[in-house]
Design a protein around this motif. Structure first.
Motif, PDB file in Angstrom:
ATOM      1  N   THR A  32       0.189  11.783  -1.938  1.00 51.44           N
ATOM      2  CA  THR A  32      -0.356  13.088  -1.551  1.00 51.44           C
ATOM      3  C   THR A  32      -1.559  13.445  -2.432  1.00 51.44           C
ATOM      4  OG1 THR A  32       1.125  14.253  -3.076  1.00 51.44           O
ATOM      5  CG2 THR A  32       1.916  13.934  -0.826  1.00 51.44           C
ATOM      6  N   ARG A  33      -1.926  12.538  -3.371  1.00 53.33           N
ATOM      7  CA  ARG A  33      -3.079  12.886  -4.207  1.00 53.33           C
ATOM      8  C   ARG A  33      -4.371  12.722  -3.403  1.00 53.33           C
ATOM      9  NH1 ARG A  33      -6.356   8.794  -5.507  1.00 53.33           N
ATOM     10  NH2 ARG A  33      -5.708   6.968  -6.701  1.00 53.33           N
ATOM     11  N   ALA A  34      -5.407  13.419  -3.858  1.00 52.89           N
ATOM     12  CA  ALA A  34      -6.698  13.339  -3.159  1.00 52.89           C
ATOM     13  C   ALA A  34      -7.332  11.978  -3.422  1.00 52.89           C
ATOM     14  CB  ALA A  34      -7.609  14.448  -3.666  1.00 52.89           C
ATOM     15  N   PRO A  35      -8.011  11.410  -2.408  1.00 49.38           N
ATOM     16  CA  PRO A  35      -8.674  10.120  -2.628  1.00 49.38           C
ATOM     17  C   PRO A  35      -9.787  10.241  -3.676  1.00 49.38           C
ATOM     18  CG  PRO A  35      -8.691  10.735  -0.290  1.00 49.38           C
ATOM     19  CD  PRO A  35      -8.181  11.913  -1.042  1.00 49.38           C
ATOM     20  N   ARG A  36      -9.967   9.170  -4.473  1.00 51.85           N
ATOM     21  CA  ARG A  36     -11.091   9.115  -5.423  1.00 51.85           C
ATOM     22  C   ARG A  36     -12.199   8.293  -4.758  1.00 51.85           C
ATOM     23  NH1 ARG A  36      -7.102   6.857  -9.642  1.00 51.85           N
ATOM     24  NH2 ARG A  36      -5.971   8.702 -10.340  1.00 51.85           N
ATOM     25  N   PRO A  37     -13.411   8.339  -5.326  1.00 50.12           N
ATOM     26  CA  PRO A  37     -14.527   7.616  -4.680  1.00 50.12           C
ATOM     27  C   PRO A  37     -14.205   6.144  -4.408  1.00 50.12           C
ATOM     28  CG  PRO A  37     -15.332   8.952  -6.509  1.00 50.12           C
ATOM     29  CD  PRO A  37     -13.836   9.074  -6.525  1.00 50.12           C
ATOM     30  N   THR A  89      -6.201   1.140  -0.448  1.00 53.42           N
ATOM     31  CA  THR A  89      -5.686   1.428  -1.797  1.00 53.42           C
ATOM     32  C   THR A  89      -4.417   2.270  -1.690  1.00 53.42           C
ATOM     33  OG1 THR A  89      -7.269   3.250  -1.926  1.00 53.42           O
ATOM     34  CG2 THR A  89      -7.872   1.213  -3.024  1.00 53.42           C
ATOM     35  N   TYR A  90      -4.427   3.216  -0.781  1.00 60.08           N
ATOM     36  CA  TYR A  90      -3.273   4.082  -0.530  1.00 60.08           C
ATOM     37  C   TYR A  90      -3.315   4.540   0.928  1.00 60.08           C
ATOM     38  CZ  TYR A  90      -2.257   4.985  -5.520  1.00 60.08           C
ATOM     39  OH  TYR A  90      -1.903   4.869  -6.847  1.00 60.08           O
ATOM     40  N   HIS A  91      -2.160   4.998   1.411  1.00 59.77           N
ATOM     41  CA  HIS A  91      -2.140   5.794   2.641  1.00 59.77           C
ATOM     42  C   HIS A  91      -2.153   7.240   2.167  1.00 59.77           C
ATOM     43  CE1 HIS A  91      -1.133   2.307   5.059  1.00 59.77           C
ATOM     44  NE2 HIS A  91      -0.102   2.032   4.274  1.00 59.77           N
ATOM     45  N   VAL A 113       0.864  -1.190   0.000  1.00 57.25           N
ATOM     46  CA  VAL A 113       0.000   0.000   0.000  1.00 57.25           C
ATOM     47  C   VAL A 113       0.899   1.237   0.000  1.00 57.25           C
ATOM     48  CG1 VAL A 113      -1.840   1.239   1.206  1.00 57.25           C
ATOM     49  CG2 VAL A 113      -1.787  -1.278   1.245  1.00 57.25           C
ATOM     50  N   SER A 114       0.860   1.960  -1.114  1.00 57.13           N
ATOM     51  CA  SER A 114       1.712   3.140  -1.278  1.00 57.13           C
ATOM     52  C   SER A 114       1.184   4.316  -0.464  1.00 57.13           C
ATOM     53  CB  SER A 114       1.733   3.562  -2.743  1.00 57.13           C
ATOM     54  OG  SER A 114       2.340   2.584  -3.528  1.00 57.13           O
ATOM     55  N   ALA A 115       2.082   5.251  -0.211  1.00 59.96           N
ATOM     56  CA  ALA A 115       1.664   6.531   0.366  1.00 59.96           C
ATOM     57  C   ALA A 115       1.546   7.516  -0.787  1.00 59.96           C
ATOM     58  CB  ALA A 115       2.706   7.009   1.363  1.00 59.96           C
ATOM     59  N   PHE A 159       2.977  13.307  -5.022  1.00 60.16           N
ATOM     60  CA  PHE A 159       4.001  12.331  -4.636  1.00 60.16           C
ATOM     61  C   PHE A 159       3.371  10.953  -4.421  1.00 60.16           C
ATOM     62  CE2 PHE A 159       6.460  16.079  -3.079  1.00 60.16           C
ATOM     63  CZ  PHE A 159       7.637  15.808  -3.762  1.00 60.16           C
ATOM     64  N   TYR A 160       4.117   9.924  -4.818  1.00 51.25           N
ATOM     65  CA  TYR A 160       3.730   8.528  -4.575  1.00 51.25           C
ATOM     66  C   TYR A 160       4.979   7.815  -4.077  1.00 51.25           C
ATOM     67  CZ  TYR A 160      -0.275   9.283  -7.725  1.00 51.25           C
ATOM     68  OH  TYR A 160      -1.417   9.743  -8.320  1.00 51.25           O
ATOM     69  N   GLY A 161       4.858   6.978  -3.070  1.00 45.48           N
ATOM     70  CA  GLY A 161       6.032   6.257  -2.603  1.00 45.48           C
ATOM     71  C   GLY A 161       5.690   4.964  -1.886  1.00 45.48           C
ATOM     72  N   THR A 162       6.679   4.090  -1.834  1.00 46.16           N
ATOM     73  CA  THR A 162       6.514   2.785  -1.174  1.00 46.16           C
ATOM     74  C   THR A 162       7.094   2.849   0.235  1.00 46.16           C
ATOM     75  OG1 THR A 162       6.804   1.696  -3.321  1.00 46.16           O
ATOM     76  CG2 THR A 162       7.082   0.322  -1.356  1.00 46.16           C
ATOM     77  N   LEU A 166      11.044   3.518   0.343  1.00 44.06           N
ATOM     78  CA  LEU A 166      11.903   2.609  -0.433  1.00 44.06           C
ATOM     79  C   LEU A 166      12.195   3.224  -1.799  1.00 44.06           C
ATOM     80  CD1 LEU A 166      12.829  -0.391  -0.169  1.00 44.06           C
ATOM     81  CD2 LEU A 166      10.826  -0.977  -1.497  1.00 44.06           C
ATOM     82  N   GLU A 167      11.205   3.876  -2.328  1.00 43.67           N
ATOM     83  CA  GLU A 167      11.316   4.631  -3.587  1.00 43.67           C
ATOM     84  C   GLU A 167      10.182   5.629  -3.572  1.00 43.67           C
ATOM     85  OE1 GLU A 167       8.894   4.642  -6.212  1.00 43.67           O
ATOM     86  OE2 GLU A 167       7.618   3.479  -4.904  1.00 43.67           O
ATOM     87  N   TYR A 168      10.317   6.654  -4.387  1.00 40.68           N
ATOM     88  CA  TYR A 168       9.196   7.587  -4.531  1.00 40.68           C
ATOM     89  C   TYR A 168       9.344   8.346  -5.832  1.00 40.68           C
ATOM     90  CZ  TYR A 168      12.375  11.356  -3.315  1.00 40.68           C
ATOM     91  OH  TYR A 168      13.417  12.234  -3.324  1.00 40.68           O
ATOM     92  N   ILE A 171       3.670   0.102  -9.238  1.00 44.70           N
ATOM     93  CA  ILE A 171       4.262   1.439  -9.308  1.00 44.70           C
ATOM     94  C   ILE A 171       4.679   1.791 -10.731  1.00 44.70           C
ATOM     95  CG2 ILE A 171       5.042   1.323  -6.904  1.00 44.70           C
ATOM     96  CD1 ILE A 171       7.830   0.754  -7.833  1.00 44.70           C
ATOM     97  N   GLU A 172       4.939   3.072 -10.951  1.00 44.39           N
ATOM     98  CA  GLU A 172       5.286   3.495 -12.308  1.00 44.39           C
ATOM     99  C   GLU A 172       6.794   3.302 -12.577  1.00 44.39           C
ATOM    100  OE1 GLU A 172       7.305   5.977 -10.665  1.00 44.39           O
ATOM    101  OE2 GLU A 172       7.069   6.751 -12.722  1.00 44.39           O
ATOM    102  N   VAL A 173       7.191   3.611 -13.804  1.00 43.79           N
ATOM    103  CA  VAL A 173       8.510   3.196 -14.289  1.00 43.79           C
ATOM    104  C   VAL A 173       9.712   3.818 -13.553  1.00 43.79           C
ATOM    105  CG1 VAL A 173       7.624   2.659 -16.592  1.00 43.79           C
ATOM    106  CG2 VAL A 173       8.474   4.950 -16.125  1.00 43.79           C
TER     107      VAL A 173
HETATM  108  P1  5GP Z   1      -3.146   6.681  -9.543  1.00 42.05           P
HETATM  109  O1  5GP Z   1      -3.148   8.112  -9.087  1.00 42.05           O
HETATM  110  O2  5GP Z   1      -3.887   6.518 -10.860  1.00 42.05           O
HETATM  111  O3  5GP Z   1      -3.648   5.748  -8.471  1.00 42.05           O
HETATM  112  O4  5GP Z   1      -1.636   6.265  -9.816  1.00 42.05           O
HETATM  113  C1  5GP Z   1      -0.862   6.970 -10.730  1.00 42.05           C
HETATM  114  C2  5GP Z   1       0.416   6.198 -11.027  1.00 42.05           C
HETATM  115  O5  5GP Z   1       1.247   6.156  -9.864  1.00 42.05           O
HETATM  116  C3  5GP Z   1       0.219   4.747 -11.448  1.00 42.05           C
HETATM  117  O6  5GP Z   1       1.061   4.478 -12.565  1.00 42.05           O
HETATM  118  C4  5GP Z   1       0.657   3.958 -10.259  1.00 42.05           C
HETATM  119  O7  5GP Z   1       1.163   2.670 -10.603  1.00 42.05           O
HETATM  120  C5  5GP Z   1       1.767   4.847  -9.718  1.00 42.05           C
HETATM  121  N1  5GP Z   1       2.067   4.602  -8.307  1.00 42.05           N
HETATM  122  C6  5GP Z   1       1.203   4.249  -7.322  1.00 42.05           C
HETATM  123  N2  5GP Z   1       1.858   4.103  -6.170  1.00 42.05           N
HETATM  124  C7  5GP Z   1       3.170   4.350  -6.422  1.00 42.05           C
HETATM  125  C8  5GP Z   1       4.372   4.330  -5.609  1.00 42.05           C
HETATM  126  O8  5GP Z   1       4.355   4.032  -4.429  1.00 42.05           O
HETATM  127  N3  5GP Z   1       5.522   4.641  -6.239  1.00 42.05           N
HETATM  128  C9  5GP Z   1       5.597   4.961  -7.560  1.00 42.05           C
HETATM  129  N4  5GP Z   1       6.794   5.226  -8.060  1.00 42.05           N
HETATM  130  N5  5GP Z   1       4.500   4.975  -8.348  1.00 42.05           N
HETATM  131  C10 5GP Z   1       3.305   4.674  -7.787  1.00 42.05           C
END
Ligand code: 5GP
Length: 202
Positions: A38-43, A50-52, A34-36, A78-81, A69-71, A100-102
């Motif tokens: 800063t985006r707003a939650p969707r319905p 789904t996320y923290h 479960v990633s962390a 921001f998205y991160g593990t 671990l990465e972000y 996660i993305e590339v």
């Molecule tokens: P969404 O906002 O649509 O849920 O996610 C947008 C993108 O962020 C997706 O490609 C998703 O795989 C990626 N993503 C979600 N969590 C993480 C994370 O923890 N780290 C990274 N690097 N990408 C993430």
């Protein structure tokens, strides 16, 4: 006990990552990271599932303290593990799925060279475009943005270990293919040290 495998699954919008991951999780051998964000939650989102969902401030301080671990920054958020959770799952012997993305995928590969990087794709760009339009959940502008992003993301595909195609209505097959990759990795000599010693031990 063997450490779990780190499985990174990336794929553009419309690749069916969510559905394929559900099949993998149903086997009971995987835990979803479960990633962390800063985006707003969707319905459809649930905090902690789904996320923290955390503030930008909190996110930055977690980066600072080595808690990620990465972000990455993606579309302004921001998205991160979270590192601790990931390490605990692997130590327990369960396999961890990172969706996660590339950019993040490549950061993980540098830290964990044994991680398996899988690119999940619709059968073609045309099919991806059709899926996004049929889904009807996004504006035309958003659809075009996501399609353009796919082209950028695929430029990094050489950093991945495997590509799996998710054909229409065949998501179970895509999951089976990923299970086969995991099974092959578990049979590798790298994952089975001291074969000779163990063989003669009893
Ligand atoms: P969404 O906002 O649509 O849920 O996610 C947008 C993108 O962020 C997706 O490609 C998703 O795989 C990626 N993503 C979600 N969590 C993480 C994370 O923890 N780290 C990274 N690097 N990408 C993430």
């Amino acid at each position: 006990m063997k450490k779990g495998l780190m499985l990174i699954i990336s794929g553009p919008a419309g690749s069916g990552k969510g559905t394929v991951n559900k099949h993998l999780l149903a086997t009971g051998d995987f835990v979803y990271s479960v990633s962390a964000t800063t985006r707003a939650p969707r319905p459809e989102d649930t905090n902690g599932v789904t996320y923290h969902f955390i503030s930008r401030e909190d996110f930055l301080s977690r980066i600072e303290s080595g808690g990620m671990l990465e972000y990455t920054e993606y579309c302004g958020n921001f998205y991160g593990t979270p590192r601790k959770e990931a390490e605990e799952v692997l130590a327990s012997g369960k396999n961890l799925i990172l969706e996660i993305e590339v950019d993040g995928a490549q950061q993980v590969k540098k830290k964990y060279p044994e991680a398996i990087l899988i690119m999940l794709l619709p059968p073609s760009f045309k099919v991806q475009e059709r899926r996004l339009r049929d889904r009807g959940t996004e504006t035309e502008e958003k659809i075009l943005e996501r399609l353009a992003r796919t082209r950028e993301e695929l430029k990094t595909v050489d950093a991945y270990d495997y590509v799996v195609y998710n054909y229409d209505g065949r998501d179970k097959e895509a999951a089976q293919q990923i299970l086969a990759i995991v099974s092959a990795k578990n049979s590798s000599i790298e994952r089975n040290p001291s074969v000779m010693e163990k063989y003669f031990a009893d």
